[in-house]
Scaffold this motif. Structure first.
Motif, PDB file in Angstrom:
ATOM      1  N   GLU A   1      16.766   9.192  -5.912  1.00  0.00           N
ATOM      2  CA  GLU A   1      17.748   9.253  -6.993  1.00  0.00           C
ATOM      3  C   GLU A   1      18.010  10.673  -7.479  1.00  0.00           C
ATOM      4  O   GLU A   1      18.661  10.883  -8.496  1.00  0.00           O
ATOM      5  N   ALA A   2      17.505  11.667  -6.724  1.00  0.00           N
ATOM      6  CA  ALA A   2      17.621  13.059  -7.161  1.00  0.00           C
ATOM      7  C   ALA A   2      19.005  13.643  -6.920  1.00  0.00           C
ATOM      8  O   ALA A   2      19.313  14.719  -7.411  1.00  0.00           O
ATOM      9  N   GLY A   3      19.840  12.950  -6.130  1.00  0.00           N
ATOM     10  CA  GLY A   3      21.199  13.431  -5.915  1.00  0.00           C
ATOM     11  C   GLY A   3      21.432  14.152  -4.609  1.00  0.00           C
ATOM     12  O   GLY A   3      22.550  14.583  -4.329  1.00  0.00           O
ATOM     13  N   ASP A   4      20.407  14.305  -3.778  1.00  0.00           N
ATOM     14  CA  ASP A   4      20.549  14.954  -2.475  1.00  0.00           C
ATOM     15  C   ASP A   4      20.609  13.866  -1.397  1.00  0.00           C
ATOM     16  O   ASP A   4      19.685  13.074  -1.247  1.00  0.00           O
ATOM     17  N   LYS A   5      21.719  13.819  -0.638  1.00  0.00           N
ATOM     18  CA  LYS A   5      21.914  12.739   0.331  1.00  0.00           C
ATOM     19  C   LYS A   5      20.869  12.757   1.434  1.00  0.00           C
ATOM     20  O   LYS A   5      20.339  11.711   1.814  1.00  0.00           O
ATOM     21  N   ALA A   6      20.583  13.933   1.972  1.00  0.00           N
ATOM     22  CA  ALA A   6      19.593  14.019   3.047  1.00  0.00           C
ATOM     23  C   ALA A   6      18.215  13.601   2.550  1.00  0.00           C
ATOM     24  O   ALA A   6      17.481  12.883   3.242  1.00  0.00           O
ATOM     25  N   MET A   7      17.876  14.031   1.344  1.00  0.00           N
ATOM     26  CA  MET A   7      16.586  13.657   0.791  1.00  0.00           C
ATOM     27  C   MET A   7      16.537  12.165   0.477  1.00  0.00           C
ATOM     28  O   MET A   7      15.507  11.506   0.680  1.00  0.00           O
ATOM     29  N   ALA A   8      17.638  11.602   0.006  1.00  0.00           N
ATOM     30  CA  ALA A   8      17.682  10.170  -0.286  1.00  0.00           C
ATOM     31  C   ALA A   8      17.482   9.358   0.982  1.00  0.00           C
ATOM     32  O   ALA A   8      16.746   8.362   0.989  1.00  0.00           O
ATOM     33  N   ALA A   9      18.116   9.800   2.080  1.00  0.00           N
ATOM     34  CA  ALA A   9      17.958   9.082   3.345  1.00  0.00           C
ATOM     35  C   ALA A   9      16.515   9.158   3.834  1.00  0.00           C
ATOM     36  O   ALA A   9      15.948   8.161   4.302  1.00  0.00           O
ATOM     37  N   ALA A  10      15.908  10.328   3.725  1.00  0.00           N
ATOM     38  CA  ALA A  10      14.513  10.477   4.147  1.00  0.00           C
ATOM     39  C   ALA A  10      13.585   9.652   3.265  1.00  0.00           C
ATOM     40  O   ALA A  10      12.632   9.031   3.756  1.00  0.00           O
ATOM     41  N   ALA A  11      13.852   9.627   1.947  1.00  0.00           N
ATOM     42  CA  ALA A  11      13.015   8.858   1.027  1.00  0.00           C
ATOM     43  C   ALA A  11      13.093   7.363   1.345  1.00  0.00           C
ATOM     44  O   ALA A  11      12.072   6.657   1.340  1.00  0.00           O
ATOM     45  N   LYS A  12      14.291   6.861   1.607  1.00  0.00           N
ATOM     46  CA  LYS A  12      14.445   5.432   1.932  1.00  0.00           C
ATOM     47  C   LYS A  12      13.760   5.077   3.245  1.00  0.00           C
ATOM     48  O   LYS A  12      13.121   4.034   3.372  1.00  0.00           O
ATOM     49  N   LYS A  13      13.890   5.977   4.218  1.00  0.00           N
ATOM     50  CA  LYS A  13      13.247   5.724   5.511  1.00  0.00           C
ATOM     51  C   LYS A  13      11.728   5.646   5.360  1.00  0.00           C
ATOM     52  O   LYS A  13      11.087   4.715   5.850  1.00  0.00           O
ATOM     53  N   HIS A  14      11.161   6.598   4.668  1.00  0.00           N
ATOM     54  CA  HIS A  14       9.708   6.621   4.509  1.00  0.00           C
ATOM     55  C   HIS A  14       9.244   5.523   3.555  1.00  0.00           C
ATOM     56  O   HIS A  14       8.106   5.043   3.681  1.00  0.00           O
TER      57      HIS A  14
END
Length: 436
Positions: free
Chosen positions: A393-406
């Protein structure tokens, strides 16, 4: 041929970082200054100040110096023993990878240097005084210097006692690793390609010459200024394939050299200066260990190891793992926070291309081991899922995708490791965004 400056700011930063890990440097400097201070007192006699300064008795100066000489040797020996115990504690309780940071602790190094410097000063000054090297002005100067050294030692000792009580403890080690990792991440995000052009880490197109390392180990530092100047001299372009932290061997290239459109590597056979791969490979510092300064992933990996060790059955300390997870959230928050324009690193190496760090690799280093070995602990699994939610939920798309994957991977591990349905439901609720 335009050579890179011998003392560039990047080289100096890397050099002084290595110097800080050497315990003998500061004591040596303080020892030399202590000897110099003794002979500096002789200038008071040469300046003809004997009739102006108070006359201090020889016995009082000798007494002070004798007390200092005997006490400083004991304190210095005690300091070394305490430091060794702290290093052993950091290695056993946290991770051996944190030892360079513990050794580089400024307060501890300054304390040891002050004790050794005071001991050397007292011995040299005592010999000089007993051999009547000084007149009244010199004795007064030595007396004042002795009192000053006493004051420095007392202040240093008080500060050091507070630090040595915490040095090597897991919480303090986590803070040191977090600071080192945060500095490396902040430096890399303001210069994602280290001042060079952007390259894809998986880019394999082209018929350039691959350059390999003659040393097996980890890349610690890349001198991009040297690569730039050598690329200009050979009229070619360089693509770095081994970032700091990469393990290189006979099959892992450091970089690829591509000729320019108007000639370059392949045309230099007829020129006076022929192409030699070692010329480019020498810009890489390869050693047996990784370092924190230029390798952000190493800091994340060290923190992950601390948490992983705490989750082992022999230690069984989930609280430390939860603490590390919170630290990871802070570090990734730094990674995606707004950049400061005045700190952005400009593209100064236009003949060198460097790949950017991949956020998914950073998440692998930070969370994979914790998710694997903490999968059976409900409190750790829930805290891990909450961390993924916060990062998503931090607003960074790449980080959001990585967070959801992990998050999904960690949830699957928890489902296989837990036997109680209530625990599984609690973890699933914490990871509700990734279970949809």
């Amino acid at each position: 041929m335009a050579e890179s400056p011998l003392l560039s700011s990047d080289r100096l930063r890397f050099f002084f970082s290595r110097i800080k890990e050497r315990l003998w440097v500061k004591p040596l400097v303080l020892g030399v200054l202590s000897v110099g201070g003794t002979f500096l007192a002789k200038l008071a006699d040469d300046a003809g100040l004997s009739g102006v300064l108070p006359d201090v008795t020889l016995e009082s100066v000798e007494s002070l110096l004798s007390i200092m000489a005997s006490s400083m040797l004991v304190i210095a020996t005690f300091a070394v023993g305490s430091m060794v115990a702290a290093y052993a504690s950091a290695s056993a309780g946290a991770t051996p990878r944190s030892i360079p940071l513990v050794i580089a602790d400024d307060v501890t190094q300054n304390a040891l240097s002050a004790f050794i410097g005071a001991f050397i000063f007292s011995i040299v000054s005592l010999i000089a005084v007993q051999n009547e090297m000084f007149d009244s002005a010199g004795r007064f100067a030595i007396f004042v210097l002795t009192l000053l050294v006493f004051a420095i030692v007392v202040i240093t000792f008080v500060r050091w006692v507070d630090r040595i009580a915490r040095l090597g403890r897991v919480v303090n080690t986590i803070e040191q690793v977090e600071k080192a990792a945060g500095d490396a991440l902040d430096r890399r995000r303001h210069g994602p390609t280290l001042g060079a052009l952007t390259a894809s880490l998986h880019q394999v197109e082209g018929s350039g010459v691959l350059v390999y390392s003659s040393t097996v180990g980890y890349v610690q530092h890349i001198d991009l200024g040297a690569l730039q100047s050598r690329a200009e001299a050979h009229n070619c372009r360089v693509m770095v394939t081994a970032l700091p932290g990469t393990f290189v061997s006979a099959g892992q290239p450091l970089l690829r050299v591509d000729k320019c459109a108007d000639g370059g590597v392949e045309e230099e056979e007829n020129e006076s200066e022929t192409f030699k791969p070692d010329v480019f490979a020498s810009a890489f510092t390869v050693s047996s260990n990784r370092t924190f300064e230029d390798d952000p992933r190493f800091g994340l990996l060290a923190l992950s190891e601390i948490a992983d060790k705490a989750l082992s059955p022999g230690i069984n300390d989930p609280g430390t793992a939860i603490n590390v997870i919170g630290t990871m959230v802070r570090l990734f928050t730094i990674w995606q926070s707004p950049l400061k324009k005045e700190r952005l690193q400009a593209i100064t190496y236009d003949r060198v291309s460097v790949p950017e760090l991949v956020i998914d690799d950073l998440f692998d280093d930070a969370f994979t081991a914790i998710a694997r070995d903490g999968a059976g602990m409900v409190e750790v699994s829930i805290r891990l899922q909450k961390a993924f939610c916060a990062l998503a939920e931090a607003g960074d798309k790449a980080m959001a995708a990585a967070a959801k994957k992990h998050s999904r991977m960690a949830l699957n591990r928890s489902k296989h490791a837990m036997s109680l349905s209530g625990d599984i439901d609690a973890v699933v609720r914490a990871a509700a965004f990734s279970a949809r």
